[in-house]
Design a protein around this motif. Sequence first.
Motif, PDB file in Angstrom:
ATOM      1  N   PRO A  40       0.790  -1.421  -0.008  1.00  0.00           N
ATOM      2  CA  PRO A  40       0.054  -0.100  -0.043  1.00  0.00           C
ATOM      3  C   PRO A  40       0.933   1.196  -0.119  1.00  0.00           C
ATOM      4  O   PRO A  40       1.825   1.145   0.532  1.00  0.00           O
ATOM      5  N   ASN A  41       0.386   2.250  -0.511  1.00  0.00           N
ATOM      6  CA  ASN A  41       1.110   3.511  -0.711  1.00  0.00           C
ATOM      7  C   ASN A  41       1.849   4.102   0.625  1.00  0.00           C
ATOM      8  O   ASN A  41       2.624   4.749   0.562  1.00  0.00           O
ATOM      9  N   ALA A  42       1.188   3.824   1.824  1.00  0.00           N
ATOM     10  CA  ALA A  42       1.305   4.295   3.005  1.00  0.00           C
ATOM     11  C   ALA A  42       2.747   3.665   3.259  1.00  0.00           C
ATOM     12  O   ALA A  42       3.250   4.276   4.300  1.00  0.00           O
ATOM     13  N   PHE A  43       2.946   2.405   2.908  1.00  0.00           N
ATOM     14  CA  PHE A  43       4.271   1.750   3.254  1.00  0.00           C
ATOM     15  C   PHE A  43       5.183   1.779   2.188  1.00  0.00           C
ATOM     16  O   PHE A  43       6.227   0.792   2.245  1.00  0.00           O
ATOM     17  N   LEU A  44       4.998   2.308   0.969  1.00  0.00           N
ATOM     18  CA  LEU A  44       5.779   2.485  -0.184  1.00  0.00           C
ATOM     19  C   LEU A  44       6.982   3.398   0.020  1.00  0.00           C
ATOM     20  O   LEU A  44       6.790   4.666   0.304  1.00  0.00           O
ATOM     21  N   ALA A  65      17.088   6.636   1.321  1.00  0.00           N
ATOM     22  CA  ALA A  65      16.476   6.401   2.602  1.00  0.00           C
ATOM     23  C   ALA A  65      16.356   4.779   2.733  1.00  0.00           C
ATOM     24  O   ALA A  65      16.449   4.158   3.911  1.00  0.00           O
ATOM     25  N   LEU A  66      16.286   4.124   1.746  1.00  0.00           N
ATOM     26  CA  LEU A  66      16.346   2.883   1.576  1.00  0.00           C
ATOM     27  C   LEU A  66      17.712   2.197   1.919  1.00  0.00           C
ATOM     28  O   LEU A  66      17.821   1.311   2.714  1.00  0.00           O
ATOM     29  N   GLY A  67      18.730   2.946   1.146  1.00  0.00           N
ATOM     30  CA  GLY A  67      20.183   2.650   1.545  1.00  0.00           C
ATOM     31  C   GLY A  67      20.461   2.674   3.010  1.00  0.00           C
ATOM     32  O   GLY A  67      21.160   1.868   3.597  1.00  0.00           O
ATOM     33  N   ALA A  68      19.986   3.975   3.857  1.00  0.00           N
ATOM     34  CA  ALA A  68      20.239   4.079   5.117  1.00  0.00           C
ATOM     35  C   ALA A  68      19.461   2.915   5.988  1.00  0.00           C
ATOM     36  O   ALA A  68      20.287   2.552   6.808  1.00  0.00           O
ATOM     37  N   ARG A  69      18.395   2.504   5.663  1.00  0.00           N
ATOM     38  CA  ARG A  69      17.722   1.558   6.252  1.00  0.00           C
ATOM     39  C   ARG A  69      18.398   0.247   6.323  1.00  0.00           C
ATOM     40  O   ARG A  69      18.538  -0.432   7.183  1.00  0.00           O
ATOM     41  N   LEU A  70      18.787  -0.063   5.045  1.00  0.00           N
ATOM     42  CA  LEU A  70      19.522  -1.558   4.661  1.00  0.00           C
ATOM     43  C   LEU A  70      21.024  -1.280   5.612  1.00  0.00           C
ATOM     44  O   LEU A  70      21.288  -2.406   6.000  1.00  0.00           O
ATOM     45  N   ALA A  71      21.538  -0.058   5.482  1.00  0.00           N
ATOM     46  CA  ALA A  71      22.886  -0.080   6.007  1.00  0.00           C
ATOM     47  C   ALA A  71      22.905  -0.200   7.685  1.00  0.00           C
ATOM     48  O   ALA A  71      23.793  -0.698   8.241  1.00  0.00           O
ATOM     49  N   PHE A  94      24.851  -4.498   3.523  1.00  0.00           N
ATOM     50  CA  PHE A  94      24.429  -3.545   2.374  1.00  0.00           C
ATOM     51  C   PHE A  94      25.736  -2.705   1.873  1.00  0.00           C
ATOM     52  O   PHE A  94      26.377  -2.225   2.564  1.00  0.00           O
ATOM     53  N   ASP A  95      26.013  -3.053   0.809  1.00  0.00           N
ATOM     54  CA  ASP A  95      27.281  -2.533  -0.079  1.00  0.00           C
ATOM     55  C   ASP A  95      26.762  -1.552  -0.969  1.00  0.00           C
ATOM     56  O   ASP A  95      26.277  -1.742  -2.254  1.00  0.00           O
ATOM     57  N   ALA A  96      26.474  -0.122  -0.676  1.00  0.00           N
ATOM     58  CA  ALA A  96      25.930   0.861  -1.440  1.00  0.00           C
ATOM     59  C   ALA A  96      26.745   1.028  -2.581  1.00  0.00           C
ATOM     60  O   ALA A  96      26.226   1.477  -3.811  1.00  0.00           O
ATOM     61  N   ALA A  97      28.075   0.725  -2.527  1.00  0.00           N
ATOM     62  CA  ALA A  97      29.060   1.248  -3.712  1.00  0.00           C
ATOM     63  C   ALA A  97      29.162   0.129  -4.700  1.00  0.00           C
ATOM     64  O   ALA A  97      29.556   0.162  -5.819  1.00  0.00           O
ATOM     65  N   ASP A  98      28.335  -1.185  -4.655  1.00  0.00           N
ATOM     66  CA  ASP A  98      28.224  -2.226  -5.458  1.00  0.00           C
ATOM     67  C   ASP A  98      27.287  -2.017  -6.448  1.00  0.00           C
ATOM     68  O   ASP A  98      26.206  -2.479  -6.326  1.00  0.00           O
ATOM     69  N   GLY A  99      27.550  -1.362  -7.691  1.00  0.00           N
ATOM     70  CA  GLY A  99      26.296  -1.269  -8.651  1.00  0.00           C
ATOM     71  C   GLY A  99      25.582  -0.014  -8.306  1.00  0.00           C
ATOM     72  O   GLY A  99      25.625   0.541  -7.421  1.00  0.00           O
ATOM     73  N   PRO A 100      24.652   0.261  -9.284  1.00  0.00           N
ATOM     74  CA  PRO A 100      23.759   1.365  -9.309  1.00  0.00           C
ATOM     75  C   PRO A 100      22.787   1.288  -8.152  1.00  0.00           C
ATOM     76  O   PRO A 100      22.435   2.222  -7.504  1.00  0.00           O
ATOM     77  N   GLY A 101      22.158   0.113  -7.729  1.00  0.00           N
ATOM     78  CA  GLY A 101      21.430   0.029  -6.641  1.00  0.00           C
ATOM     79  C   GLY A 101      22.172  -0.555  -5.315  1.00  0.00           C
ATOM     80  O   GLY A 101      21.287  -0.862  -4.320  1.00  0.00           O
ATOM     81  N   GLY A 102      23.279  -0.764  -5.471  1.00  0.00           N
ATOM     82  CA  GLY A 102      23.891  -1.522  -4.422  1.00  0.00           C
ATOM     83  C   GLY A 102      23.605  -3.019  -4.403  1.00  0.00           C
ATOM     84  O   GLY A 102      23.418  -3.534  -5.238  1.00  0.00           O
ATOM     85  N   ALA A 103      24.509  -3.671  -3.435  1.00  0.00           N
ATOM     86  CA  ALA A 103      24.227  -5.295  -3.446  1.00  0.00           C
ATOM     87  C   ALA A 103      24.022  -5.563  -1.723  1.00  0.00           C
ATOM     88  O   ALA A 103      24.777  -5.010  -0.759  1.00  0.00           O
ATOM     89  N   LEU A 104      23.052  -6.563  -1.737  1.00  0.00           N
ATOM     90  CA  LEU A 104      22.692  -7.002  -0.226  1.00  0.00           C
ATOM     91  C   LEU A 104      23.522  -8.247  -0.017  1.00  0.00           C
ATOM     92  O   LEU A 104      23.102  -9.226  -0.916  1.00  0.00           O
ATOM     93  N   LEU A 105      24.340  -8.448   0.746  1.00  0.00           N
ATOM     94  CA  LEU A 105      25.245  -9.725   0.897  1.00  0.00           C
ATOM     95  C   LEU A 105      24.908 -10.443   2.212  1.00  0.00           C
ATOM     96  O   LEU A 105      24.536  -9.559   3.310  1.00  0.00           O
ATOM     97  N   CYS A 106      24.965 -11.762   2.349  1.00  0.00           N
ATOM     98  CA  CYS A 106      24.779 -12.195   3.349  1.00  0.00           C
ATOM     99  C   CYS A 106      25.432 -13.602   3.542  1.00  0.00           C
ATOM    100  O   CYS A 106      26.332 -14.056   2.556  1.00  0.00           O
ATOM    101  N   HIS A 107      25.465 -13.949   4.851  1.00  0.00           N
ATOM    102  CA  HIS A 107      26.463 -15.510   4.928  1.00  0.00           C
ATOM    103  C   HIS A 107      25.397 -16.539   5.574  1.00  0.00           C
ATOM    104  O   HIS A 107      24.759 -16.253   6.400  1.00  0.00           O
TER     105      HIS A 107
END
Length: 65
Positions: A5-9, A15-21, A45-58
Amino acid sequence: MSYPPNAFLETDADALGARLAAADFGILVTEGPDGPLASHVPFLFDAADGPGGALLCHVARNNPQ
């Protein structure tokens, strides 16, 4: 109605990068032949990896996921 819903979009990339970081773990969910699997895993979250960043996990080797 759209989903989410738009209220949660959130469309602000900064802002998305800050939340992921700020998050250091999450739940990795996948669908397997026996149904869904979910594991709490560390994320980075690696913001420098590509135009949208990359989310890495182990995931540990002995994790069935």
